[in-house]
Scaffold this active site. Structure first.
Site, PDB file in Angstrom:
ATOM      1  N   CYS A  23     -39.037 -27.732 -45.046  1.00  0.00           N
ATOM      2  CA  CYS A  23     -39.214 -28.374 -46.809  1.00  0.00           C
ATOM      3  C   CYS A  23     -40.081 -27.730 -47.870  1.00  0.00           C
ATOM      4  O   CYS A  23     -40.905 -26.468 -47.280  1.00  0.00           O
ATOM      5  CB  CYS A  23     -40.947 -29.273 -46.130  1.00  0.00           C
ATOM      6  SG  CYS A  23     -41.815 -29.921 -47.804  1.00  0.00           S
ATOM      7  N   CYS A  39     -43.320 -28.044 -49.814  1.00  0.00           N
ATOM      8  CA  CYS A  39     -44.574 -27.340 -48.407  1.00  0.00           C
ATOM      9  C   CYS A  39     -45.022 -25.746 -48.532  1.00  0.00           C
ATOM     10  O   CYS A  39     -45.845 -25.613 -48.594  1.00  0.00           O
ATOM     11  CB  CYS A  39     -43.823 -27.410 -46.771  1.00  0.00           C
ATOM     12  SG  CYS A  39     -43.942 -29.702 -46.540  1.00  0.00           S
TER      13      CYS A  39
END
Length: 108
Positions: A31, A34
């Site tokens: 991600c 993230c």
């Protein structure tokens, strides 16, 4: 104090039974957002270490907890106080916005 890595197995002890509020970051290795927010969370863990615990749970290694709390997108950040989820934000955000959110929840 750095961020804590937690798992499905440690979630209850590390988050629900914590004496201090806990910000849980639900994330995954693949991600991008993230990865963007990770250094910001590390900074917050250093700066607010006595007021809040910042924990990270990898949704792929520990799928039960995100499922239990209805995580649909990542990064998802949830605040827990006294064993209860009190607030949630989805998506990466700048440090100022994160601090504002924590301030609204009487943490920062």
């Amino acid at each position: 104090m750095a961020t804590h890595k937690i798992t499905d197995e440690s979630f209850e002890a590390d988050v629900l039974k914590s004496d201090t509020p806990v910000l849980v970051d639900f994330w995954a290795e693949w991600c991008g957002p993230c990865k963007q927010i990770a250094p910001i969370l590390e900074e917050l863990a250093e700066g607010l270490g006595d007021k809040i615990k910042i924990a990270k749970i990898n949704i792929e290694d520990s799928p039960m907890t995100p499922s239990r709390f209805g995580v649909r997108g990542i990064p998802t950040m949830m605040l827990f106080k006294n064993g209860q989820m009190t607030s949630m934000k989805v998506g990466a955000m700048p440090k100022a916005k994160l601090l504002e959110w924590l301030g609204e929840n009487q943490i920062a």
